[in-house]
Design an enzyme around this catalytic site. Structure first.
Site, PDB file in Angstrom:
ATOM      1  N   SER A 215      31.464  33.166  94.323  1.00 45.54           N
ATOM      2  CA  SER A 215      33.095  32.740  93.663  1.00 45.54           C
ATOM      3  C   SER A 215      33.560  32.638  92.027  1.00 45.54           C
ATOM      4  CB  SER A 215      33.691  31.645  94.526  1.00 45.54           C
ATOM      5  OG  SER A 215      34.642  31.458  94.163  1.00 45.54           O
TER       6      SER A 215
ATOM      7  N   TYR B 298      33.440  22.877  97.148  1.00 46.14           N
ATOM      8  CA  TYR B 298      33.925  24.568  97.412  1.00 46.14           C
ATOM      9  C   TYR B 298      32.937  24.867  96.594  1.00 46.14           C
ATOM     10  CZ  TYR B 298      35.076  29.009  97.774  1.00 46.14           C
ATOM     11  OH  TYR B 298      35.642  30.230  98.018  1.00 46.14           O
TER      12      TYR B 298
END
Length: 253
Positions: free
Chosen positions: A149, A162
């Site tokens: 990501s 995250y």
């Protein structure tokens, strides 16, 4: 189309929706037989029917890869059912955002279990099969593609854990790449920016509103954009390895 993956087998985790769903279709179009791994068996069955209806081959493998045993069993079922393993796409993931001081620690554990440990468990189980495939025809190369990501490059408020998991994906991918390079098992990490998938819907409404406000009215990436990127990475010639690739919406700051 040049069916550049003809005679090979791919395993895609998180194949029931979003990037995983689109990637499974893309690899099937390139000629790979595809093992569809995920928790929602009904969606996997529908995807398998779509692939076989277009002349491809797919195997439904319902699994929760957050345990080492389940991940290993998913890999073994793939090899038993389809005969080999040439490509692993570690896509399964969870994004639960919010302020760290008031976070539910169970949410942190869930993200660590799937985003990081599930990815590593599956890679660990797959490596012996990938090394074997890389020594054989038809391609003499194998691939692990880990979906990271933008949050694995830049840490942001509201996404502490995250981001921590995705930074971990990047570190694991690079170290594993170095270990497997001489065996012609390529390890790549693809880092999407904002993609229009159901990932954000796992958050409460107030967090979803925060995400929308932060992005504004930009045109977001679609799952197919990342599937195209995966297809590009795994169809490079044997001597070409794309170790890391960041893909973001043109308008994303």
């Amino acid at each position: 189309m040049n069916r550049r993956l003809e005679g090979t087998v791919a395993l895609v985790t998180g194949a029931s929706s979003g990037i995983g769903h689109a990637t499974a279709l893309e690899l099937a179009r390139e000629g790979a037989s595809v093992a569809l791994v995920g928790r929602r068996e009904d969606r996997l069955t529908d995807l398998a029917a779509e692939i076989t209806g277009a002349g491809g081959k797919a195997l439904v493998v319902p699994a929760d890869i957050t345990t080492a045993q389940a991940a290993a069993e998913a890999v073994e079922r793939t090899v038993e059912g389809l005969g080999r393993l040439d490509t692993l796409v570690n896509n399964a993931g969870l994004m639960l955002l919010g302020p760290a001081p008031s976070a539910d620690l169970n949410d942190w554990q869930r993200m660590i279990d799937i985003n990081l440990m599930g990815l590593m468990y599956t890679a660990h189980a797959a490596v012996p099969h990938l090394v074997k495939a890389a020594a054989e025809e038809p391609r003499q190369v194998a691939d692990i593609v880990n979906i990271g990501s933008l949050a694995g490059r830049n840490a942001y408020a509201m996404s502490a854990v995250y981001s921590a998991t995705k930074f971990g994906v990047g570190a694991f991918s690079e170290a594993l790449r170095q270990e497997l390079a001489r065996q012609h098992v390529r390890v790549s990490v693809i880092e999407p920016g904002s993609v229009d998938t159901e990932l954000r819907t796992h958050n409460p409404d107030v967090i979803q509103q925060h995400i929308v406000a932060a992005l504004g009215d930009i045109e977001r990436l679609q799952s197919q954009d990342i599937a195209d990127t995966v297809g590009y990475v795994v169809t490079r010639p044997r001597h070409v390895a794309v170790a890391e690739l960041l893909v973001r919406p043109t308008e994303q700051a």
